[in-house]
Design a protein around this motif. Structure first.
Motif, PDB file in Angstrom:
ATOM      1  N   ASP A   1      29.496  34.024  33.519  1.00 15.80           N
ATOM      2  CA  ASP A   1      30.706  34.555  34.142  1.00 15.80           C
ATOM      3  C   ASP A   1      31.937  34.198  33.329  1.00 15.80           C
ATOM      4  O   ASP A   1      32.812  35.024  33.131  1.00 15.80           O
ATOM      5  CB  ASP A   1      30.873  34.016  35.569  1.00 15.80           C
TER       6      ASP A   1
ATOM      7  N   ALA B   1      41.013  39.107  38.288  1.00 13.86           N
ATOM      8  CA  ALA B   1      40.250  38.368  37.283  1.00 13.86           C
ATOM      9  C   ALA B   1      40.463  36.869  37.423  1.00 13.86           C
ATOM     10  O   ALA B   1      39.514  36.083  37.307  1.00 13.86           O
ATOM     11  CB  ALA B   1      40.631  38.835  35.876  1.00 13.86           C
TER      12      ALA B   1
ATOM     13  N   ASN C   1      32.189  36.359  30.172  1.00 13.98           N
ATOM     14  CA  ASN C   1      32.599  37.729  30.499  1.00 13.98           C
ATOM     15  C   ASN C   1      34.078  37.780  30.870  1.00 13.98           C
ATOM     16  O   ASN C   1      34.806  38.686  30.462  1.00 13.98           O
ATOM     17  CB  ASN C   1      31.746  38.287  31.632  1.00 13.98           C
ATOM     18  N   LEU C   2      34.528  36.804  31.647  1.00 12.32           N
ATOM     19  CA  LEU C   2      35.940  36.781  32.037  1.00 12.32           C
ATOM     20  C   LEU C   2      36.847  36.485  30.853  1.00 12.32           C
ATOM     21  O   LEU C   2      37.929  37.069  30.737  1.00 12.32           O
ATOM     22  CB  LEU C   2      36.155  35.763  33.155  1.00 12.32           C
ATOM     23  N   TYR C   3      36.415  35.611  29.957  1.00  8.42           N
ATOM     24  CA  TYR C   3      37.205  35.369  28.748  1.00  8.42           C
ATOM     25  C   TYR C   3      37.363  36.656  27.947  1.00  8.42           C
ATOM     26  O   TYR C   3      38.421  36.923  27.385  1.00  8.42           O
ATOM     27  CB  TYR C   3      36.554  34.298  27.869  1.00  8.42           C
TER      28      TYR C   3
ATOM     29  N   PHE D   1      37.614  34.182  38.294  1.00  2.54           N
ATOM     30  CA  PHE D   1      37.457  33.037  37.405  1.00  2.54           C
ATOM     31  C   PHE D   1      37.413  31.737  38.197  1.00  2.54           C
ATOM     32  O   PHE D   1      36.607  30.856  37.921  1.00  2.54           O
ATOM     33  CB  PHE D   1      38.620  33.014  36.406  1.00  2.54           C
TER      34      PHE D   1
ATOM     35  N   CYS E   1      31.363  44.389  32.385  1.00  2.00           N
ATOM     36  CA  CYS E   1      32.501  43.933  31.571  1.00  2.00           C
ATOM     37  C   CYS E   1      32.668  44.791  30.330  1.00  2.00           C
ATOM     38  O   CYS E   1      33.794  45.097  29.928  1.00  2.00           O
ATOM     39  CB  CYS E   1      32.315  42.462  31.189  1.00  2.00           C
TER      40      CYS E   1
ATOM     41  N   GLN F   1      26.433  42.125  34.977  1.00  2.02           N
ATOM     42  CA  GLN F   1      27.824  41.696  34.802  1.00  2.02           C
ATOM     43  C   GLN F   1      28.295  41.965  33.382  1.00  2.02           C
ATOM     44  O   GLN F   1      29.425  42.409  33.170  1.00  2.02           O
ATOM     45  CB  GLN F   1      27.974  40.220  35.121  1.00  2.02           C
TER      46      GLN F   1
END
Length: 69
Positions: free
Chosen positions: A44, A32, A47-49, A36, A7, A3
């Motif tokens: 996770d 996204a 990575n999403l931030y 989230f 990213c 992941q």
């Protein structure tokens, strides 16, 4: 690790292929947000931030224009 690598690769695409990505910003953002909501563990989230941060830093004007439309 996969992941994080994905990213990082996505981040590179966002930055280097800006003109190709911009037409799909809204869809990318919605995906996204949905990811989230589903995955709320530490890795996770980080990575999403990173993705949200890159999107807002690099495409602030495009998001602003989309909100006006």
């Amino acid at each position: 690790m996969v992941q994080e690598a994905a990213c990082t690769a996505f981040s590179v695409i966002l930055i280097t292929k800006r003109e190709k990505v911009e037409p799909f910003l809204y869809d990318i953002f919605i995906i996204a947000v949905n990811v989230f909501k589903k995955h709320k563990n530490g890795t996770d989230i980080l990575n999403l931030y990173e993705i949200f941060s890159l999107l807002t830093e690099n495409f602030e004007e495009a998001f602003r224009n989309e909100a006006i439309s």
